[in-house]
Structure formats: C-alpha cells, structure tokens
Scaffold this active site. Sequence first.
Site, short mmCIF file in Angstrom:
data_model
loop_
_atom_site.label_atom_id
_atom_site.label_comp_id
_atom_site.label_asym_id
_atom_site.label_seq_id
_atom_site.Cartn_x
_atom_site.Cartn_y
_atom_site.Cartn_z
N ASP A 492 0.83 -1.22 0.00
CA ASP A 492 0.00 0.00 0.00
C ASP A 492 0.86 1.27 0.00
OD1 ASP A 492 -1.89 -1.94 0.23
OD2 ASP A 492 -2.88 -1.12 1.97
N ASP A 519 -0.73 -4.40 -3.52
CA ASP A 519 -1.74 -3.34 -3.68
C ASP A 519 -1.10 -1.96 -3.53
OD1 ASP A 519 -3.50 -5.51 -3.74
OD2 ASP A 519 -3.99 -5.34 -1.62
N ARG A 581 -6.29 -6.25 -8.35
CA ARG A 581 -7.46 -6.97 -7.86
C ARG A 581 -8.48 -5.96 -7.36
NH1 ARG A 581 -5.04 -10.01 -2.43
NH2 ARG A 581 -4.08 -8.18 -1.45
N TRP A 583 -10.89 -4.11 -4.84
CA TRP A 583 -11.02 -3.92 -3.40
C TRP A 583 -12.42 -3.41 -3.09
CZ3 TRP A 583 -9.08 0.83 -0.28
CH2 TRP A 583 -9.32 0.64 1.07
#
Length: 666
Positions: A492, A519, A581, A583
């Site tokens: 992140d 991510d 992906r 979220w």
Amino acid sequence: MSLRRLLGAATAVVMLGSLTAIPAAHAVPADTQTVKAGTDVQGTPEAMWKETPDGFASLPGYGLTGTTGGQAGRIVTAATIQELKDYAAATEPLIIFIRGTLTAADYIKIPVAANKSFIGVGTDAEVVNAGFKLISVSNVIFRNFTVRDSYIPGDWDGKSPENDRDGIQLDTTHHVWVDHMKFQRMGDGLIDTRKDSDLVTYSWNVFADNNKALGVGWSANAVTRMTIHHNWIRNTTQRNFSLDNTAAAHVYNNYLQDIGQYGMMGRNAAKVVLEGNTFTAVQDPVVAKDPATEVVNRDNIFNGTRGRKDNVGAAFDPTQYYAYQKDDAARVPELVAAGAGPRGSSAPNNTTEVTVALDGTGDFGSLQAAIGSVPSGSTLPRTITVKPGTYRESVNIWADRPNLTIQGATANPADVVITYDLPANGMKFFGGTWGAGGSATLNVLAEGTTVRNLTVENSYDEAANGGSQALAVRTVADKVTFDGTRFLGNQDTYLADTTGRDATARTYLKNCYIEGDVDFIYGRGTAVLDGCTIHSLDRASATNNGYIVAPSTKNSNPYGILIVNSTLTSDAAPGTVSLGRPWFASSDPAAHPMAVIRDSVLGNHIAVQGWADMSGHAWTEGRFAEFNNTGPGAYVNEFHPQLSPADALTFTKEAFLGDWTPKGRG
C-alpha cells in the site's frame, strides 16, 4: 495608575519608545505609550487582555496571595541574550522588558529566579534559539513576546541526546502565568510543566509548528492545578496538551487546529475538565488514556475529526476554585485567531517562496514547519523548496493551505528524501492502531497541491517486523499533482483517497517512480499515472510476488486508476505479479473497482492470468481493461480484457481528469 502597578502585575502594555533601566517608582517616560487597564493599544477587549492572571495562577497558596511576577521590583530592559540571562537570574524582583530580537548563538535554557515578569516591548520582541528554565521557583510571568527556533534539523522526534530544547521548562515551580505569548519550532516541547508544578495559567498563547506542544507531568503525584484557556494550538503533532497526573486541569475555549496525532489527553490519575473548545482536523481529539483518568468532555465542537472523544468520570468543578466566563465554542476559532499571541502587527503574510534545509541555510529546518508558515485559509500560490538531505518527519499538507507547491531543490528526486516508518497495524501508545491514513509519511489534504522532484518513503521494515500496510503517500484532496516524484514502500505505498464515499478526488502523477509489492497503488480516488515507472518488488516467491493496483472506485464514478505511457518493471520471477485486484472496502461494499492499463510496456513479471480475486470477490466484478500494451507481459487473452479502439477513445487521461488540466499534462 502607576507604571509599576500596571506593568508589575504584568499588564501587557506595548512600549513604543526606548527604555533604560529605571526604578519602578519613576514617572512614566514621555516616549512610552501606556493604556487604560483592560485595553491594549489595538483596542483589544478586556476579556483578551487582563491586568492580572485568572484561573489557578490567581489563587493563593504556598505563602503567596497570587501571581504578581516582578511587581515589587525595578523595571529593566534586556536588549541582548546576556542581559536577559543576568536579569533572569537576579535574586531581586524585576520587571524585564524584552526589546527586539534576542538570539543565542548556541542554544541556552535560561535559568529564571523567583519574582520576575518578562514583558515584550513593541510588536517584534522575540527570543531565538533559547528557552527558560524554572527550577523550584515561584511567581513568574511571561507576556507579549515570541520564543522560537531552537529546532535541530533532522531531529523531528526530539530524540537526539543533546535535544532538551524546550521553550519553557517548569520543575517543582508554582504561580506561573504565561499569557499572549507565541512558541514555535522548538527542538523539544514548547512548554513542559513538570515535577509537581502547581497554580499555573496559560492563556491566549499561540503554540505552533512543532512536534511536541505541551506536556504536563513527569511525577507520580497528582498535584498540578492549572488553567488552560483561549490558546491556539496549530500544526503540531502530539502533547496538545498531554496532562499527566493533574489534580485539576481546567481546559476551556482553546482552538486546536491541524493536529497530526492526538489532541487533549489525560493520563494516569489526571482530572480534566474540557469545555467549550473547538477541534478542527484533529485525530483522536479527546483521549482518557488510563483507567484512573477522569475527563469531562462538554460543549466542545469537533470539525473534521476522527477517533476518540472520551468522556469519563466527574473530574472536578472549576467553579469551586474560581469564577470564569466561558465563550461559546462556536466563536472560539474567530476569537482566538484574533486575540491569541503577542500584541503586534497583523500584516498579512504574502511570502510566496520559502526554503527548507538541514544545514541552516534555509528559512526552516523541517518541511512541516514550513507548511505551518503558510497562513491558514490563504489561497495564494506558494512554493516550498527543499534542499538535499533526508528529512525524517511525518508530513501533513493541511486542507486549509491550498495551492502549495513542494519541490526538491535539484532535478534528481533521490537528493531529497522525506521518510518515516509507521505501519498501519502499529499500536498507538494510548490504544488502537495507526490505520492506513495514520501510517502515511505524507498526507496531502489540500486542493491544488503540487509535489515534484523529491522522494517520499515509508521505511517500515517488513522483514524485521512483519507485514503491514505502510503508506508513503495518501492523497485526499482534488487536483493534486506529482511530477518527477518517487514513492517508496512495500504494501500500500500510495493511497488515492477521497474525503468520503461520495466525494471525488483527482490526482495526476507525471514521470513518477512507484515501488511496492502488495496493492501498492490503491484507493477510491481517480489517479492518472502518466509516463511513470511502476516497480514491483521481489518477495522471493516462485508463484506470487504481489499485486500492483487495488482500486475501490465508487460505483457511480466511471474513472478510477489509469496507467498510461508507463513502464512496469520488476526483478521478480516471471509470471508472478498480478496487475491488480478489486477492493470492496468494508465502508463501501457497493463499490465498483475500476482500472485501465494502456499504451504501456509490461515486463515478464506480469502473470498470464493478469487480474486476481480479492477477499471473496472475483476479479471479473471489477472494471478492468487493457489496451495497446507491449512487452513480454502484455498478454491478450481471456484474463487480460482489452478495450476496443472505440472504447479506448473514451478512457484517456483527458477523460479521467475532466475539466482539470494540470501543468505538464500532455
């Protein structure tokens, strides 16, 4: 009224002429402007400018009838640091006028003897690179001047062995009044009230641009009684106040604005009455840390805050000690902004260029302090240039400081590094975790911000401490630009956020470098990455080395994350990194995640199955597409959905950014 009565009781008149050392009983000099009791030279109402202290400092105790400072002594004028030191240490009572800027070549904490009044003369009295130390003394008053700039560049946390650079330190001291003062950019705390100090009032002061603001305690005894009212605490991080073992802390009508970590805190057996204050952009505004703490939280206003607002126990009744007049909390920001700090010029700050440097050649030694120099609410474009070096600090570009540019002084972003190391799952010392937003090294909350030619890093060590979100950058505001900026982290790294589920915020990243593993480009904001290098770190897995994007775009927003004209690189094993992906954040289960990767070069680290599932949601629930990519990872198959040429015309950076044309877009 005689001058001794007026000033000896620390009534802050403003001295407009020159004064030499004269007996207190002398007639008022012809070149000195005095005013009626209850009014200063600007006509400030009596409620803001009093002759004598109020609150606990006004009460009798320890053989004194109250706090009178140097009322019984001579009037002297300090025009140098040495004169200030000599007068402060004198055994006799003194009223000490401070004239002009008194600068210490090397930091000194000036010892203060009992029965002193320190009064700033005129509009520019200040003490620079020095503080005051009150050890086992009593009856001291500070009014109408600024104490500033003992910050050690690079020591944001105040942990270096030589850093005990407080503005004022009180140890086992009683009857102290600090009124209409300004404290900013000190090395350690702005005021530390320690070791059973008692009968203290802090009123109408400005505490600004510092990590640690105001600590109270350093004692196992619940002795300290203090009144804290009409102070402006702004652009600070912690101890705003931290009230440890106070027997009675009455905190009313203060304005806390733009606070990085926590607001008012009671600790151990503290008893606190917190009333009629306004908190704006403060995380965890009211904390009762320990089971024995009692905090009465009443009639306070909270704007743009999140986290704890504790209200526990009965504490005490301030009216049993003294009478006071409380203002409506809704008026506190206006009243305090107009009346707090030294009496002086209110000329606007129109400076548009400031410099930050670690070597003393800049206007400021820390980036957060430089941001604090921008007036709250000003929309004037301003530029902060940061000279080469590594700046360890957690930085907030506050929402009330728009149109700010922060730039490295060279064209190489590696020359200027802003770094901190908070993980999202890290525990706050008062309970709970920092969370994603709290972990960010740089929080961009102001519209129209531009950041260029520097590096922002979250240096949290996953290998040593375990995996966690640990953000380098979080953007919340609209129309934010990053140009030639490096983002360094692991999980992140960059969060493109918004102020709420239904808000829209656009960020444009031009020629940037972003690295991470899981991510590491994510959020519900609209972000365009144009001409960027996006580097997936190698987690040494043979099968899964992470995910690049994780959008959580709201379902009504057609534009989430766009990667265009960019290069996706990695040293990871071939085929082990997912493009991203979907979220579906718990706060927004109806999200419809959206990302497009187009006109870019994809390395061989990209997986054949380009997109991955997440937390029970299939990747096909997201709005994912690719177009016109090249390189060994640019697959065209059922797992890499492609835009048609016609659709590609509608998913451009111009479409994502809408009516906003950031500088450099093209």
